[in-house]
Scaffold this motif. Structure first.
Motif, PDB file in Angstrom:
ATOM      1  N   ASN A  63      30.336  -4.144   0.765  1.00 44.75           N
ATOM      2  CA  ASN A  63      30.370  -4.748   2.287  1.00 44.75           C
ATOM      3  C   ASN A  63      30.158  -3.668   3.278  1.00 44.75           C
ATOM      4  OD1 ASN A  63      30.710  -7.651   1.302  1.00 44.75           O
ATOM      5  ND2 ASN A  63      32.794  -7.190   1.258  1.00 44.75           N
ATOM      6  N   ASP A  64      29.123  -2.795   2.996  1.00 45.81           N
ATOM      7  CA  ASP A  64      29.158  -1.676   4.055  1.00 45.81           C
ATOM      8  C   ASP A  64      27.833  -1.808   4.745  1.00 45.81           C
ATOM      9  OD1 ASP A  64      27.410  -1.111   1.942  1.00 45.81           O
ATOM     10  OD2 ASP A  64      27.654   0.989   1.642  1.00 45.81           O
ATOM     11  N   GLY A  65      27.248  -2.903   4.680  1.00 43.99           N
ATOM     12  CA  GLY A  65      26.020  -3.182   5.356  1.00 43.99           C
ATOM     13  C   GLY A  65      24.625  -2.720   4.614  1.00 43.99           C
ATOM     14  N   VAL A  66      24.544  -2.019   3.723  1.00 42.90           N
ATOM     15  CA  VAL A  66      23.517  -1.616   2.858  1.00 42.90           C
ATOM     16  C   VAL A  66      23.557  -1.653   1.697  1.00 42.90           C
ATOM     17  CG1 VAL A  66      23.048   0.293   4.530  1.00 42.90           C
ATOM     18  CG2 VAL A  66      24.389   0.825   2.586  1.00 42.90           C
ATOM     19  N   VAL A  67      22.525  -1.831   0.905  1.00 47.66           N
ATOM     20  CA  VAL A  67      22.300  -2.109  -0.293  1.00 47.66           C
ATOM     21  C   VAL A  67      21.889  -0.758  -1.151  1.00 47.66           C
ATOM     22  CG1 VAL A  67      21.294  -3.221  -2.528  1.00 47.66           C
ATOM     23  CG2 VAL A  67      21.961  -4.455  -0.508  1.00 47.66           C
ATOM     24  N   THR A  68      22.620  -0.021  -2.134  1.00 44.80           N
ATOM     25  CA  THR A  68      22.175   1.056  -2.812  1.00 44.80           C
ATOM     26  C   THR A  68      21.325   0.654  -3.989  1.00 44.80           C
ATOM     27  OG1 THR A  68      24.163   1.197  -4.009  1.00 44.80           O
ATOM     28  CG2 THR A  68      24.048   2.412  -2.206  1.00 44.80           C
ATOM     29  N   ILE A  69      20.727   1.554  -4.685  1.00 47.80           N
ATOM     30  CA  ILE A  69      20.068   1.546  -5.798  1.00 47.80           C
ATOM     31  C   ILE A  69      20.771   0.854  -6.895  1.00 47.80           C
ATOM     32  CG2 ILE A  69      19.999   3.791  -6.449  1.00 47.80           C
ATOM     33  CD1 ILE A  69      17.237   1.431  -7.313  1.00 47.80           C
ATOM     34  N   ASP A  78      12.913  -0.315   0.418  1.00 51.13           N
ATOM     35  CA  ASP A  78      13.175   0.649   1.067  1.00 51.13           C
ATOM     36  C   ASP A  78      12.346   1.327   1.974  1.00 51.13           C
ATOM     37  OD1 ASP A  78      15.013   2.904   1.952  1.00 51.13           O
ATOM     38  OD2 ASP A  78      14.877   4.092   0.187  1.00 51.13           O
ATOM     39  N   LEU A  79      12.099   0.803   3.069  1.00 54.36           N
ATOM     40  CA  LEU A  79      10.999   1.303   4.006  1.00 54.36           C
ATOM     41  C   LEU A  79      10.849   2.549   4.375  1.00 54.36           C
ATOM     42  CD1 LEU A  79      10.414  -2.032   5.963  1.00 54.36           C
ATOM     43  CD2 LEU A  79       9.496  -1.316   3.698  1.00 54.36           C
ATOM     44  N   ASN A  80      12.127   2.974   4.866  1.00 50.44           N
ATOM     45  CA  ASN A  80      12.327   4.426   5.212  1.00 50.44           C
ATOM     46  C   ASN A  80      12.595   5.607   4.198  1.00 50.44           C
ATOM     47  OD1 ASN A  80      14.834   4.124   4.906  1.00 50.44           O
ATOM     48  ND2 ASN A  80      15.394   4.686   7.004  1.00 50.44           N
ATOM     49  N   LYS A  81      12.892   4.957   3.067  1.00 53.80           N
ATOM     50  CA  LYS A  81      12.947   5.823   1.766  1.00 53.80           C
ATOM     51  C   LYS A  81      14.056   6.814   1.909  1.00 53.80           C
ATOM     52  CE  LYS A  81       9.039   4.094   0.634  1.00 53.80           C
ATOM     53  NZ  LYS A  81       9.074   2.929  -0.009  1.00 53.80           N
ATOM     54  N   ASP A  82      15.325   6.497   2.403  1.00 55.54           N
ATOM     55  CA  ASP A  82      16.606   6.982   2.445  1.00 55.54           C
ATOM     56  C   ASP A  82      17.589   6.795   1.525  1.00 55.54           C
ATOM     57  OD1 ASP A  82      17.219   4.297   3.222  1.00 55.54           O
ATOM     58  OD2 ASP A  82      18.131   5.006   5.299  1.00 55.54           O
ATOM     59  N   GLY A  83      17.276   5.999   0.540  1.00 49.32           N
ATOM     60  CA  GLY A  83      18.073   5.695  -0.610  1.00 49.32           C
ATOM     61  C   GLY A  83      18.739   4.454  -0.454  1.00 49.32           C
ATOM     62  N   CYS A  84      18.590   3.592   0.566  1.00 53.15           N
ATOM     63  CA  CYS A  84      19.311   2.250   0.630  1.00 53.15           C
ATOM     64  C   CYS A  84      18.461   1.339   1.542  1.00 53.15           C
ATOM     65  CB  CYS A  84      20.720   2.657   1.241  1.00 53.15           C
ATOM     66  SG  CYS A  84      20.690   3.111   3.096  1.00 53.15           S
ATOM     67  N   ILE A  85      18.924   0.203   1.160  1.00 56.28           N
ATOM     68  CA  ILE A  85      18.006  -1.202   1.887  1.00 56.28           C
ATOM     69  C   ILE A  85      18.925  -1.612   2.807  1.00 56.28           C
ATOM     70  CG2 ILE A  85      17.069  -3.230   1.838  1.00 56.28           C
ATOM     71  CD1 ILE A  85      16.558  -2.598  -1.175  1.00 56.28           C
ATOM     72  N   PHE A 125       0.952  -1.086   0.047  1.00 52.13           N
ATOM     73  CA  PHE A 125      -0.260   0.081   0.065  1.00 52.13           C
ATOM     74  C   PHE A 125       0.785   1.276  -0.226  1.00 52.13           C
ATOM     75  CE2 PHE A 125      -2.361   3.293   2.273  1.00 52.13           C
ATOM     76  CZ  PHE A 125      -3.674   3.557   1.424  1.00 52.13           C
ATOM     77  N   GLU A 126       1.971   1.180   0.939  1.00 49.42           N
ATOM     78  CA  GLU A 126       2.864   2.319   0.847  1.00 49.42           C
ATOM     79  C   GLU A 126       3.551   2.663  -0.604  1.00 49.42           C
ATOM     80  OE1 GLU A 126       4.013   4.509   3.693  1.00 49.42           O
ATOM     81  OE2 GLU A 126       1.902   3.775   4.300  1.00 49.42           O
ATOM     82  N   ALA A 127       3.696   1.755  -1.127  1.00 48.51           N
ATOM     83  CA  ALA A 127       4.445   1.816  -2.789  1.00 48.51           C
ATOM     84  C   ALA A 127       3.438   2.230  -3.509  1.00 48.51           C
ATOM     85  CB  ALA A 127       5.000   0.375  -3.008  1.00 48.51           C
ATOM     86  N   PHE A 128       2.139   1.940  -3.387  1.00 50.28           N
ATOM     87  CA  PHE A 128       1.142   2.623  -4.479  1.00 50.28           C
ATOM     88  C   PHE A 128       0.712   3.859  -3.868  1.00 50.28           C
ATOM     89  CE2 PHE A 128       0.619  -1.845  -5.660  1.00 50.28           C
ATOM     90  CZ  PHE A 128       0.245  -1.717  -7.176  1.00 50.28           C
ATOM     91  N   ASP A 129       0.663   4.091  -2.674  1.00 56.23           N
ATOM     92  CA  ASP A 129       0.410   5.492  -2.154  1.00 56.23           C
ATOM     93  C   ASP A 129       1.272   6.590  -2.484  1.00 56.23           C
ATOM     94  OD1 ASP A 129      -0.895   7.693  -1.058  1.00 56.23           O
ATOM     95  OD2 ASP A 129      -0.341   6.901   1.099  1.00 56.23           O
ATOM     96  N   THR A 130       1.575   6.883  -3.428  1.00 57.57           N
ATOM     97  CA  THR A 130       2.842   7.704  -3.779  1.00 57.57           C
ATOM     98  C   THR A 130       2.602   9.207  -3.414  1.00 57.57           C
ATOM     99  OG1 THR A 130       1.841   8.368  -6.114  1.00 57.57           O
ATOM    100  CG2 THR A 130       3.470   6.663  -6.021  1.00 57.57           C
ATOM    101  N   ASN A 131       1.356   9.616  -3.216  1.00 53.91           N
ATOM    102  CA  ASN A 131       0.971  11.226  -2.696  1.00 53.91           C
ATOM    103  C   ASN A 131       1.089  10.906  -1.308  1.00 53.91           C
ATOM    104  OD1 ASN A 131       0.501  12.064  -5.211  1.00 53.91           O
ATOM    105  ND2 ASN A 131      -1.517  11.351  -5.577  1.00 53.91           N
ATOM    106  N   LYS A 132       1.122   9.774  -0.392  1.00 54.97           N
ATOM    107  CA  LYS A 132       1.099   9.651   0.817  1.00 54.97           C
ATOM    108  C   LYS A 132       0.260  10.435   1.746  1.00 54.97           C
ATOM    109  CE  LYS A 132       4.861   7.389   0.214  1.00 54.97           C
ATOM    110  NZ  LYS A 132       4.804   6.107  -0.015  1.00 54.97           N
TER     111      LYS A 132
END
Length: 254
Positions: free
Chosen positions: A224-230, A173-180, A133-140
């Motif tokens: 190996n920095d612990g996060v996955v970028t786009i 990317d749940l908190n939308k900070d640009g990395c997983i 739902f969060e992914a489809f609700d682009t207008n938040k």
């Protein structure tokens, strides 16, 4: 008189969207779309149950009821066709299903979850439905309109590989900070395993979600920095034959 004209125009727009009105003759349409939605995939998406054929004899009372219950009127068919990669017929099929499940024109998260849960009675789909739902609700704004729905669906089904991978990355990317992070991916994996239920075959172990996350990061966390970028996500997915094959499964869904 002006109010009646606006009402008639509004009703005409609604009928155009769901294909129940023939613009040339002014009569209810008797033709059916030759293309149908492949149920196995679209049943996983809300508001896409197979719609009933439009009634040829709709009374004025039914027309009044439709206008009174629809609080969000979608954009014109031509505009939606320009903004998505669907044909007019495809949009009509999607709109019929959406209007059938969401007569108000929008769906909130609670209704979204209820619709989604019907297709996974053996498990708990509430958390995965929340992420979707969060992914489809682009207008938040806490609701998904028909436009939101078809824009997202257009990317998933008709977008380029990069478009689809970007959409998937945004989902994870749940908190939308640009990395997983591992925590985000673990939340997603747990929600998927919960949705599938505990009575699957072969039986899934309790630590299966965490093992899946570790495998995911070994493959995608290049530095190996612990996060996955786009960039890491897209590069790794494109090199994975199984992921690329799964992407192709969506090409002819509609």
């Amino acid at each position: 008189m002006k109010a009646k004209k606006n009402r008639d125009q509004s009703l005409s727009d609604s009928r155009e969207l769901d294909g129940s009105y023939d613009q040339l003759t002014g009569n209810p349409s008797t033709s059916q779309s030759k293309k149908t939605i492949k149920q196995r995939f679209l049943k996983l998406l809300p508001c896409c149950k197979p719609p009933a054929a439009p009634s040829v004899s709709q009374s004025n009372v039914e027309d009044d009821f439709e206008l009174s219950t629809v609080c969000h009127r979608p954009e014109s068919m031509d505009k939606l066709q320009e903004q998505t990669k669907f044909t007019k017929k495809e949009l009509q099929v999607l709109y019929r299903g959406f209007k059938n499940e969401c007569p108000s024109g929008v769906v909130n998260e609670e209704n979204f979850k209820n619709i989604y849960s019907q297709f996974f009675p053996q498990g708990d789909s509430s958390m995965y439905a929340h992420f979707l739902f969060e992914a489809f609700d682009t207008n938040k704004n806490g609701s998904v309109s028909f436009e939101d729905f078809v824009f997202g669906l257009s990317i998933i089904l008709r977008g380029t590989i990069n478009d689809r991978l970007n959409w998937a990355f945004n989902l994870y990317d749940l908190n939308k900070d640009g990395c997983i992070t591992k925590e985000e991916m673990l939340d997603i994996m747990k929600s998927i395993y919960d949705m599938m239920g505990k009575y699957t075959y072969p039986t899934m172990q309790d630590d299966a979600p965490r093992e899946h996350v570790e495998s995911f990061f070994q493959k995608m966390d290049r530095n190996n920095d612990g996060v996955v970028t786009i960039e890491e996500f897209i590069e790794s997915c494109k090199k994975d034959e199984n992921i690329m094959q799964s992407m192709q499964l969506f090409d002819n869904v509609i």
